[in-house]
Write an enzyme that holds these catalytic residues in place. Structure first.
Site, mmCIF file in Angstrom:
data_model
loop_
_atom_site.group_PDB
_atom_site.id
_atom_site.type_symbol
_atom_site.label_atom_id
_atom_site.label_comp_id
_atom_site.label_asym_id
_atom_site.label_seq_id
_atom_site.Cartn_x
_atom_site.Cartn_y
_atom_site.Cartn_z
ATOM 1 N N ASP A 97 0.855 -1.185 0.000
ATOM 2 C CA ASP A 97 0.000 0.000 0.000
ATOM 3 C C ASP A 97 0.892 1.236 0.000
ATOM 4 O OD1 ASP A 97 -2.108 -1.729 0.131
ATOM 5 O OD2 ASP A 97 -2.797 -1.123 2.127
ATOM 6 N N ASP B 272 -15.270 -3.634 -1.021
ATOM 7 C CA ASP B 272 -14.836 -3.427 0.355
ATOM 8 C C ASP B 272 -16.069 -3.173 1.207
ATOM 9 O OD1 ASP B 272 -12.263 -3.469 -0.775
ATOM 10 O OD2 ASP B 272 -12.355 -1.311 -1.145
#
Length: 238
Positions: free
Chosen positions: A8, A127
């Site tokens: 990330d 998500d």
């Protein structure tokens, strides 16, 4: 089942968040491409990359680091974060990215995603917070159930669905196998689990569940609770 290590990106550095909160970012590397190279040396085939700044901004924000990762490894790279239009997709494809992940736009404009999936290798990122779809870098929760969004992409041409239980993400509390299975069954699309993976027992549980195409490995690697070499070996054996 593919075991896919994750990087990330925030402000050019490799970080991990807890439950998607940007202020929780913990820096693990100032040179993310070196991490990617390490994953390749350990036996990874795929790499999962998220442009966190891009997810909030709605446009690419960590291009320099993404380019370095691409140039320094032979990994298959799937990339998400702030991809909202075809121009950005083309830009990343020209860079040599192997698969693009569309998240927030999948909720707002599923027809666009299907159109792009007919032209490019596309994965949908679903998500969820308490079963409902989170958007805009997980800063907002929509009124749509994650399983309903998954059904939208049945037989749509998307290569995969990457589903994240936001409440578990970065917590090392164990992967949500049942949530992942619910997305896989609703969509019929190869589904990749994300969020909460802790150790080798999670890998075994996902392998036993079947119907799960892969799993994202993040904090478990960075904090040393899961050895990637062992995980790759078990995935090959089972």
């Amino acid at each position: 089942m593919d075991i896919i290590p994750a990087i990330d990106l925030k402000d050019g550095k490799a970080v991990r968040l807890t439950k998607g909160l940007m202020e929780s970012a913990k820096i693990y590397s100032d040179e993310p491409w070196q991490l990617a190279k390490r994953f390749e040396e350990l036996g990874a085939k795929w790499l999962h990359v998220v442009d966190l700044n891009g997810a909030f901004a709605g446009e690419p924000k960590n291009l320099e680091q993404i380019e370095k990762i691409r140039k320094n490894t032979n990994l298959f790279i799937e990339l998400g974060g702030g991809i909202r239009d075809e121009e950005t997709i083309k830009r990343y494809m020209d860079l040599g990215i192997n698969r693009l992940i569309l998240g927030s736009i999948a909720v707002k404009d599923p027809d666009f995603v299907k159109e792009m999936a007919a032209k490019y290798p596309i994965a949908v990122g679903i998500d969820a917070i308490d079963g409902y779809v989170a958007v805009e870098g997980w800063a907002q929760t929509s009124s749509m159930k994650a399983t309903d969004l998954a059904k939208e992409f049945a037989k749509s041409g998307v290569e995969a669905i990457i589903c994240t239980d936001v409440g578990k993400d970065g917590t090392l509390s164990g992967v949500n196998v049942n949530f992942t299975l619910s997305i896989a069954k609703a969509s019929g699309v190869p589904t990749i689990a994300s969020g909460g993976l802790k150790d080798i027992e999670d890998i075994k549980a996902l392998l036993k569940a079947k119907h799960i195409a892969g799993v994202i490995v993040g904090k478990a690697f960075y904090e040393g609770t899961l050895g990637l070499s062992e995980a790759f070996e078990i995935a090959r054996m089972l």
